[in-house]
Structure formats: C-alpha cells, structure tokens
Scaffold this motif. Structure first.
Motif, PDB file in Angstrom:
ATOM      1  N   VAL A 144       0.841  -1.205   0.000  1.00 22.79           N
ATOM      2  CA  VAL A 144       0.000   0.000   0.000  1.00 22.79           C
ATOM      3  C   VAL A 144       0.874   1.251   0.000  1.00 22.79           C
ATOM      4  CG1 VAL A 144      -0.279   0.283   2.514  1.00 22.79           C
ATOM      5  CG2 VAL A 144      -2.109   0.992   0.948  1.00 22.79           C
ATOM      6  N   ALA A 145       2.050   1.184   0.634  1.00 26.37           N
ATOM      7  CA  ALA A 145       2.968   2.330   0.592  1.00 26.37           C
ATOM      8  C   ALA A 145       3.400   2.611  -0.840  1.00 26.37           C
ATOM      9  CB  ALA A 145       4.184   2.071   1.473  1.00 26.37           C
ATOM     10  N   LYS A 146       3.688   1.563  -1.608  1.00 27.54           N
ATOM     11  CA  LYS A 146       4.059   1.736  -3.010  1.00 27.54           C
ATOM     12  C   LYS A 146       2.915   2.358  -3.806  1.00 27.54           C
ATOM     13  CE  LYS A 146       7.502  -1.956  -3.454  1.00 27.54           C
ATOM     14  NZ  LYS A 146       7.802  -3.280  -4.088  1.00 27.54           N
ATOM     15  N   GLN A 147       1.683   1.919  -3.532  1.00 29.35           N
ATOM     16  CA  GLN A 147       0.526   2.502  -4.203  1.00 29.35           C
ATOM     17  C   GLN A 147       0.409   3.999  -3.913  1.00 29.35           C
ATOM     18  OE1 GLN A 147      -2.385  -0.747  -2.747  1.00 29.35           O
ATOM     19  NE2 GLN A 147      -3.350   0.033  -4.596  1.00 29.35           N
ATOM     20  N   LEU A 148       0.569   4.355  -2.639  1.00 36.45           N
ATOM     21  CA  LEU A 148       0.426   5.753  -2.232  1.00 36.45           C
ATOM     22  C   LEU A 148       1.538   6.609  -2.818  1.00 36.45           C
ATOM     23  CD1 LEU A 148      -0.571   5.177   1.494  1.00 36.45           C
ATOM     24  CD2 LEU A 148      -2.025   6.190  -0.273  1.00 36.45           C
ATOM     25  N   PHE A 149       2.784   6.134  -2.744  1.00 35.53           N
ATOM     26  CA  PHE A 149       3.902   6.918  -3.255  1.00 35.53           C
ATOM     27  C   PHE A 149       3.805   7.075  -4.776  1.00 35.53           C
ATOM     28  CE2 PHE A 149       6.892   5.822   0.512  1.00 35.53           C
ATOM     29  CZ  PHE A 149       6.207   6.747   1.293  1.00 35.53           C
ATOM     30  N   ALA A 150       3.347   6.029  -5.447  1.00 34.79           N
ATOM     31  CA  ALA A 150       3.176   6.139  -6.896  1.00 34.79           C
ATOM     32  C   ALA A 150       2.110   7.178  -7.232  1.00 34.79           C
ATOM     33  CB  ALA A 150       2.799   4.774  -7.482  1.00 34.79           C
ATOM     34  N   ALA A 151       1.008   7.162  -6.495  1.00 31.02           N
ATOM     35  CA  ALA A 151      -0.062   8.133  -6.743  1.00 31.02           C
ATOM     36  C   ALA A 151       0.416   9.560  -6.502  1.00 31.02           C
ATOM     37  CB  ALA A 151      -1.268   7.827  -5.851  1.00 31.02           C
ATOM     38  N   MET A 152       1.259   9.738  -5.494  1.00 30.52           N
ATOM     39  CA  MET A 152       1.741  11.065  -5.134  1.00 30.52           C
ATOM     40  C   MET A 152       2.999  11.467  -5.887  1.00 30.52           C
ATOM     41  SD  MET A 152      -0.464  12.218  -2.984  1.00 30.52           S
ATOM     42  CE  MET A 152       0.419  13.693  -2.464  1.00 30.52           C
ATOM     43  N   GLY A 153       3.528  10.573  -6.712  1.00 29.38           N
ATOM     44  CA  GLY A 153       4.735  10.893  -7.469  1.00 29.38           C
ATOM     45  C   GLY A 153       5.966  11.018  -6.595  1.00 29.38           C
ATOM     46  N   ILE A 154       6.043  10.218  -5.540  1.00 32.38           N
ATOM     47  CA  ILE A 154       7.179  10.259  -4.624  1.00 32.38           C
ATOM     48  C   ILE A 154       8.134   9.131  -4.987  1.00 32.38           C
ATOM     49  CG2 ILE A 154       7.920  10.120  -2.219  1.00 32.38           C
ATOM     50  CD1 ILE A 154       5.137  11.089  -1.406  1.00 32.38           C
ATOM     51  N   ALA A 155       9.308   9.494  -5.471  1.00 33.55           N
ATOM     52  CA  ALA A 155      10.295   8.504  -5.885  1.00 33.55           C
ATOM     53  C   ALA A 155      10.927   7.835  -4.671  1.00 33.55           C
ATOM     54  CB  ALA A 155      11.381   9.165  -6.735  1.00 33.55           C
TER      55      ALA A 155
END
Length: 218
Positions: free
Chosen positions: A86-97
């Motif tokens: 879920v962290a990967k999902q959130l970071f991808a949505a927010m554009g956080i590398a």
C-alpha cells in the motif's frame, strides 16, 4: 447509501478540503458508531473530538508516556508485504520517488499532522479496563463503525496511528483525562477528490485465503 456501497466504496482519505464539519453531523456519526457491539455491553470507548486549529509541531516529542497502546513488534512476512504494497501505491499516486528523501519525510510529517484534516477524533478507553483482551477489540469495532458511518454521509476518514505516537503532546493538546488510555486517532473531513492518494484502493485478501470452513458440504 446501501450497506454494500458503503463497505465496498470506502477508502482511506489522506487529503481534505478545509471546509468545517458541523458538530451536529459528528454527533450523528458517533451515535451510529456507538451501536457497535462490545463485550458484555461494556462500551469501553470514549471520544475526544477537536477541530483543527493550531497543532503542536510534529518534532516536539517523539515518545510515548504509557498513555497510548504500545506499537508492538515490526510487521514481518505477508503482513510486511501488504504494508509495503500500500505504501508503493500511495507513493506512486503522489509521485514520490524511492530516493526522494525530502518528499518521503514530508509525507511522514503529514501523518503526524493528521493529514491536515479539519477534525481529529481520538478514541480512548477507561484506564480501569487496561489489560483486558476485549477492550481493544471493542474499540476497533467502534472505530470501524465510525469510519463507515462517516463515509455514508460523504465524509472521509483515515485511521491513523501516527496521530497518537506523541501521546504526551496529544493528551495535553486534546485535554484527555488521566483516567483514559489513548487507543487510536482518526482524521476526519470532506475528501479532496483532487488529492491523488485519495484514489488509492488497497488490495484485500480473498475469502479463501482468510477463511477455514469446517463441517460444510462442498
């Protein structure tokens, strides 16, 4: 909404509009949530609801005083994999590398700020019940009922452990009585649909992965 629509449609909301939430609506949601079952009708829960104004700086303290539930050991195995997922999902949505330490730190601090939600609900229980196996379970039931009741009325929420990690600050700022154990915090408000992370829907285990049926015909 129909019950199935609420359960299937609810998402954890981490971006909010600044619009205030009427007290009467919060009271209505709490009244619904408190229909949740509890062990032998003990109803151990209490709520401290406060509106967003000035918040303590998130770096002010980073410890607990025994007034909150212990975090427990770090997740491992499939539980850790789901946490990372879920962290990967959130970071991808927010554009956080992955290597963007500044944006990752900003995301962490948003959690300490209750995601800048206009309302924070802190769930507590009576300290005389501390040590009971049933009490945390009952508080989980009322918390689940609360976020679903909020969603049914157009409000978003996220159950947030970061919001109580600094329990001395939380206890002082929210005026939480000493006879209360801090259990969990919930950010609450009107969802900002333009906030990318709000579109994230976390994956769920299948029924056959989570369930053992005994004595049923195939």
């Amino acid at each position: 909404m129909q019950f199935d629509e609420v359960i299937r449609g609810r998402r954890s909301i981490r971006g909010y509009k600044p619009d205030p939430v009427p007290r009467a609506l919060i009271e209505e949601i709490l009244a619904l949530a408190m229909r949740a079952p509890s062990s032998m009708n003990t109803q151990p829960w209490n709520f401290y609801v406060h509106r967003r104004t000035a918040r303590p700086h998130p770096r002010r303290q980073h410890r607990t005083d025994g007034g909150g539930r212990p975090a427990g050991p770090a997740f491992a195995g499939p539980h850790r994999e789901r946490q990372i997922g879920v962290a990967k999902q959130l970071f991808a949505a927010m554009g956080i590398a992955r290597d963007d330490a500044e944006k990752r730190q900003d995301w962490v601090l948003r959690g300490f700020r209750q995601f800048d939600a206009p309302v924070c609900v802190i769930v507590t229980y009576d300290r005389v019940l501390d040590g009971s196996d049933d009490t945390p379970f009952d508080c989980g039931a009322v918390t689940n009922a609360l976020v679903n009741a909020a969603w049914s009325r157009g409000l978003g929420a996220v159950i947030n452990s970061q919001g109580i990690m600094q329990s001395p600050v939380v206890r002082e700022h929210a005026g939480i009585a000493d006879d209360q154990v801090i259990m969990k915090s919930i950010a609450l408000g009107w969802p900002d649909e333009s906030f990318p992370a709000n579109a994230v829907v976390s994956e769920r285990k299948r029924v056959d992965e989570a369930t053992v049926f005994v004595g049923f015909d195939e």
